[in-house]
Design a protein around this motif. Structure first.
Motif, short mmCIF file in Angstrom:
data_model
loop_
_atom_site.label_atom_id
_atom_site.label_comp_id
_atom_site.label_asym_id
_atom_site.label_seq_id
_atom_site.Cartn_x
_atom_site.Cartn_y
_atom_site.Cartn_z
N THR A 145 2.40 35.50 17.94
CA THR A 145 2.22 36.65 18.83
C THR A 145 2.29 37.94 18.03
O THR A 145 2.98 38.03 17.01
CB THR A 145 3.29 36.71 19.94
OG1 THR A 145 4.58 36.86 19.35
CG2 THR A 145 3.26 35.45 20.79
N VAL A 146 1.57 38.96 18.49
CA VAL A 146 1.67 40.32 17.97
C VAL A 146 1.80 41.25 19.16
O VAL A 146 0.97 41.19 20.09
CB VAL A 146 0.46 40.72 17.11
CG1 VAL A 146 0.52 42.21 16.78
CG2 VAL A 146 0.41 39.92 15.83
N ALA A 147 2.83 42.09 19.14
CA ALA A 147 3.08 43.04 20.24
C ALA A 147 3.09 42.35 21.60
O ALA A 147 2.61 42.88 22.59
CB ALA A 147 2.04 44.15 20.22
N MET A 149 11.75 41.78 21.62
CA MET A 149 10.89 40.77 21.01
C MET A 149 10.31 41.34 19.72
O MET A 149 9.84 42.48 19.70
CB MET A 149 9.75 40.39 21.97
CG MET A 149 8.87 39.27 21.46
SD MET A 149 7.62 38.80 22.68
CE MET A 149 6.83 37.43 21.84
N PRO A 150 10.34 40.59 18.60
CA PRO A 150 9.75 41.08 17.34
C PRO A 150 8.28 41.42 17.52
O PRO A 150 7.57 40.82 18.33
CB PRO A 150 9.94 39.90 16.39
CG PRO A 150 11.06 39.11 16.96
CD PRO A 150 10.96 39.27 18.44
N TYR A 151 7.80 42.39 16.74
CA TYR A 151 6.42 42.82 16.84
C TYR A 151 5.46 41.71 16.44
O TYR A 151 4.48 41.43 17.12
CB TYR A 151 6.21 44.06 15.96
CG TYR A 151 4.87 44.71 16.13
CD1 TYR A 151 4.56 45.41 17.30
CD2 TYR A 151 3.90 44.64 15.14
CE1 TYR A 151 3.33 46.01 17.48
CE2 TYR A 151 2.67 45.25 15.30
CZ TYR A 151 2.38 45.94 16.48
OH TYR A 151 1.16 46.53 16.64
N LEU A 152 5.75 41.07 15.31
CA LEU A 152 4.99 39.91 14.84
C LEU A 152 5.91 38.72 14.82
O LEU A 152 6.99 38.77 14.23
CB LEU A 152 4.44 40.16 13.43
CG LEU A 152 3.85 38.96 12.68
CD1 LEU A 152 2.60 38.43 13.39
CD2 LEU A 152 3.53 39.33 11.24
N GLN A 153 5.50 37.64 15.49
CA GLN A 153 6.37 36.46 15.57
C GLN A 153 5.56 35.18 15.43
O GLN A 153 4.50 35.03 16.05
CB GLN A 153 7.15 36.44 16.87
CG GLN A 153 8.19 35.33 16.95
CD GLN A 153 9.20 35.57 18.05
OE1 GLN A 153 8.90 36.21 19.06
NE2 GLN A 153 10.41 35.09 17.87
N ALA A 154 6.06 34.30 14.59
CA ALA A 154 5.50 32.95 14.46
C ALA A 154 6.64 31.98 14.76
O ALA A 154 7.71 32.07 14.15
CB ALA A 154 4.96 32.73 13.05
N SER A 155 6.42 31.07 15.68
CA SER A 155 7.48 30.16 16.12
C SER A 155 7.05 28.72 15.98
O SER A 155 5.99 28.32 16.47
CB SER A 155 7.83 30.44 17.60
OG SER A 155 8.20 31.78 17.80
N ASP A 156 7.87 27.95 15.26
CA ASP A 156 7.69 26.50 15.14
C ASP A 156 6.29 26.13 14.65
O ASP A 156 5.64 25.25 15.19
CB ASP A 156 7.98 25.82 16.49
CG ASP A 156 8.15 24.31 16.35
OD1 ASP A 156 8.57 23.84 15.28
OD2 ASP A 156 7.84 23.59 17.33
N ILE A 157 5.84 26.82 13.60
CA ILE A 157 4.48 26.61 13.09
C ILE A 157 4.44 25.37 12.19
O ILE A 157 5.17 25.28 11.20
CB ILE A 157 3.98 27.82 12.30
CG1 ILE A 157 4.03 29.08 13.15
CG2 ILE A 157 2.56 27.57 11.78
CD1 ILE A 157 3.13 29.07 14.37
N SER A 158 3.57 24.43 12.53
CA SER A 158 3.35 23.24 11.71
C SER A 158 1.87 23.12 11.37
O SER A 158 1.00 23.45 12.17
CB SER A 158 3.80 21.98 12.45
OG SER A 158 5.20 21.99 12.64
#
Length: 339
Positions: free
Chosen positions: A61-63, A1-10
């Motif tokens: 998410t982070v970590a 899983m990526p360390y910093l992830q933003a998914s489907d941000i609107s």
């Protein structure tokens, strides 16, 4: 899983979509450049990551820890995400040392965190100066030190070099990028400058109309753009009509090899440095710009104006009759109406 992830941000403001399902992933220790034109949503996405904006939809998410989703919102001060702003935002009434100490607890200060961080950015000898006594580059490094002092998990940069003059900007951005890699900091740099994105980013994410449209390493992005728009945004590009057969495309500048097989009508991305102006009578030079390290020609061929770059002084002048030859590697082509 990526360390910093933003998914489907609107995110919408007054009914206008600033982010329209943006996805971003950054590995631990990676510097990612978030590149796009003004108004594409770059800064809004950065503010969502920092917790300065609440997304209408999506997950951050982070970590592996959720910072924002449909039921969770972690306040900015609890995220351990630092931010360096465009205007540096130093307190004018505080010395450099006091600016860096701002937000640290007494135990951290007593452990020497301020002097340690100032040494890291090369400002220990200016600890007692005030912001108005610093040069632009020194002020930028002071702002960076203040962001680094609390030991953030992620550091965000919002157009951090735009207030510096050209020569200083080139030097400071190289220093900051090197420091991020040296300390292994996970970072995101927002910029609208393609050259800058290639310097500061281990990878580049190109944004358009509130979405990420392509992510990759700088050389890959430049050589293999995902669309004609990305090609023209990532530096200069001539997008030529072509007819593709057996891995070759017939164009105004002759046969051009293709990276991937395309059949029939297509558009071919030809970089200016892969064209050569030669003696001939098929085209005319319409403009010449000499930059010292290279020369840019505008050449009109069959009603189409092409840009050519040569690593030499100008050998042709406006009005000269010439021809063009393609001298580059296989390139990307897009079928029919790709955009």
């Amino acid at each position: 899983m990526p360390y910093l992830q933003a998914s489907d941000i609107s995110k919408r403001f007054n009914g206008t979509a600033a982010l329209a399902g943006a996805d971003l992933a950054v590995e631990q220790g990676e510097s990612l450049a978030l590149l796009g034109p003004s108004g594409c949503g770059k800064t809004t996405l950065l503010r969502v990551l920092a917790g300065l904006e609440v997304p209408d939809r999506g997950t951050v998410t982070v970590a592996g820890s959720v910072l924002a989703d449909e039921t969770t919102f972690v306040a900015p001060e609890r995220r351990r995400i630092g931010m360096v702003f465009q205007d540096w935002a130093l307190f004018p009434h505080m010395t450099v040392a006091r600016n860096v100490a701002f937000g640290l607890d007494k135990a951290e200060i007593n452990r020497g965190r301020v002097s340690e961080t100032l040494e890291l950015v090369g400002l220990q000898h200016l600890a007692d100066r005030y912001p108005d006594e610093l040069s632009g580059g020194q002020a930028q490094r002071a702002a960076l030190a203040r962001a680094l002092a609390p030991r953030p998990r992620v550091l965000l940069f919002d157009e951090p070099f735009s207030n510096l003059d050209t020569g200083l900007r080139t030097r400071v951005r190289g220093d900051v990028a090197a420091l991020m890699r040296e300390v292994g900091m996970t970072s995101v740099f927002v910029t609208h400058d393609q050259e800058e994105s290639f310097v500061v980013g281990d990878r580049v994410a190109v944004m358009r109309d509130g979405r990420i449209v392509q992510v990759g390493r700088p050389a890959e992005m430049y050589q293999y753009p995902a669309s004609p728009w990305v090609a023209t945004f990532l530096g200069e590009a001539n997008v030529l009509a072509g007819e593709a057969v057996d891995g070759q495309a017939a164009t105004l500048v002759g046969e051009v090899g293709l990276v991937d097989p395309v059949k029939g009508a297509c558009r071919v991305v030809v970089r200016p440095e892969h064209l050569t102006v030669i003696e001939g009578d098929r085209a005319v030079v319409s403009a010449v710009e000499f930059y010292g390290h290279d020369t840019s020609y505008q050449v009109t061929l069959a009603g189409t104006t092409l840009t050519v770059r040569a690593i030499a002084g100008p050998n042709f002048a406006p009005g000269d009759r010439v021809s063009l030859a393609y001298t580059g590697p296989p390139v990307v082509a897009f079928s029919g109406g790709a955009h």
